[in-house]
Design a protein around this motif. Structure first.
Motif, mmCIF file in Angstrom:
data_model
loop_
_atom_site.group_PDB
_atom_site.id
_atom_site.type_symbol
_atom_site.label_atom_id
_atom_site.label_comp_id
_atom_site.label_asym_id
_atom_site.label_seq_id
_atom_site.Cartn_x
_atom_site.Cartn_y
_atom_site.Cartn_z
ATOM 1 N N LEU A 12 -2.862 -9.848 -8.967
ATOM 2 C CA LEU A 12 -1.745 -8.973 -8.615
ATOM 3 C C LEU A 12 -2.151 -7.506 -8.696
ATOM 4 O O LEU A 12 -1.807 -6.702 -7.820
ATOM 5 N N GLY A 13 -2.896 -7.133 -9.727
ATOM 6 C CA GLY A 13 -3.322 -5.743 -9.860
ATOM 7 C C GLY A 13 -4.202 -5.312 -8.710
ATOM 8 O O GLY A 13 -4.090 -4.191 -8.201
ATOM 9 N N GLU A 14 -5.094 -6.229 -8.272
ATOM 10 C CA GLU A 14 -5.976 -5.922 -7.146
ATOM 11 C C GLU A 14 -5.176 -5.762 -5.856
ATOM 12 O O GLU A 14 -5.450 -4.884 -5.032
ATOM 13 N N LEU A 15 -4.148 -6.617 -5.677
ATOM 14 C CA LEU A 15 -3.308 -6.550 -4.479
ATOM 15 C C LEU A 15 -2.523 -5.241 -4.446
ATOM 16 O O LEU A 15 -2.448 -4.573 -3.403
ATOM 17 N N MET A 16 -1.953 -4.843 -5.615
ATOM 18 C CA MET A 16 -1.190 -3.602 -5.670
ATOM 19 C C MET A 16 -2.088 -2.395 -5.419
ATOM 20 O O MET A 16 -1.693 -1.429 -4.747
ATOM 21 N N ALA A 17 -3.301 -2.447 -5.923
ATOM 22 C CA ALA A 17 -4.249 -1.349 -5.687
ATOM 23 C C ALA A 17 -4.605 -1.247 -4.218
ATOM 24 O O ALA A 17 -4.725 -0.139 -3.657
ATOM 25 N N ALA A 18 -4.779 -2.416 -3.578
ATOM 26 C CA ALA A 18 -5.103 -2.417 -2.146
ATOM 27 C C ALA A 18 -3.950 -1.848 -1.327
ATOM 28 O O ALA A 18 -4.156 -1.101 -0.359
#
Length: 254
Positions: A12-18
């Protein structure tokens, strides 16, 4: 949901950063808003320019129509000439003026020639040397009664189209009583009030306003649907009306 939670193959953190990377920043939003305002201003200016061009185009078209009609002010169209008449057009017209209209004054004809497609009768376009000769002829045109011959002013194609529409309105008004109507050049006179035909608006008054309300006050009839039908072409421009002066079902000889 925790940022280390799995979303597909991404956390989720990677998706939000993207997502944050592809979203515009506040500065970019401000710049975009400024560009939109510029585009709105340009669009407004373009609309004003288009309206100005339309107005100029309409004025130019009216000027061209006026100049064309001015160049034709010495021209007359003779309709209903028997097809078997093989003489020179100028000779035919001269004979008609002298023997039928009984005009003693000399009317100088500059040019005369047959026009129009083949039909049971012929049309002759006549160019006179002076406009005064035209009025002498019109004063005597009533003597054509009993002949299937008419004499009319030569107009530009645009003016003829307007006159057809105005004549259709005139004929519809004539179905009533007590209203004086007359088509002169490109205007319709109804009890001395002037009406014109606008290609964009239909029947208008001198202020370019919808004239159906004024027409109703003069005739007592609501002709808005009829006028709209003329404008849209759902009603024929050729309306039956009173017999025109100088015409009848009888065929005369020249």
């Amino acid at each position: 949901m925790r940022e280390d939670a799995q979303v597909g193959q991404l956390k989720l953190g990677e998706l939000m950063a993207a997502i944050k990377e592809i979203l515009p920043t506040k500065e970019e939003f401000a710049s975009l808003s400024s560009e939109i305002q510029v585009l709105k201003q340009e669009n407004t200016q373009l609309k004003e320019q288009v309206n100005k061009l339309r107005s100029d185009c309409a004025q130019n078209t009216d000027t061209i129509e006026f100049l064309l009609n001015k160049s034709k002010e010495k021209n007359l169209v003779f309709r209903g000439i028997p097809l078997g008449t093989d003489a020179d057009p100028s000779t035919i017209v001269t004979k008609l003026l002298k023997e039928v209209l009984k005009i003693n004054e000399h009317i100088n004809i500059t040019k005369a020639y047959f026009i129009g497609p083949a039909s049971p009768t012929k049309m002759i376009l006549v160019e006179l040397a002076k406009p005064s000769g035209k009025w002498i002829i019109f004063k005597n045109v009533h003597k054509l009664r009993g002949l299937n011959i008419t004499i009319s002013q030569d107009y530009s194609a645009r003016t003829r189209e307007k006159r057809q529409k105005l004549s259709a309105v005139k004929s519809e008004i004539k179905r009533g009583e007590g209203v004086d109507t007359f088509v002169r050049n490109n205007l319709l006179l109804v009890n001395k009030q002037r009406f014109y035909w606008s290609e964009e608006k239909g029947l208008v008054n001198s202020k370019e306003e919808d004239a159906t309300a004024a027409l109703k006050s003069l005739t007592g009839e609501d002709m808005s649907r009829f006028v709209e039908g003329i404008k849209t072409g759902t009603i024929s421009q050729q309306r039956p009306g009173p017999e025109r002066r100088g015409t009848s079902s009888a065929r005369g000889k020249l």
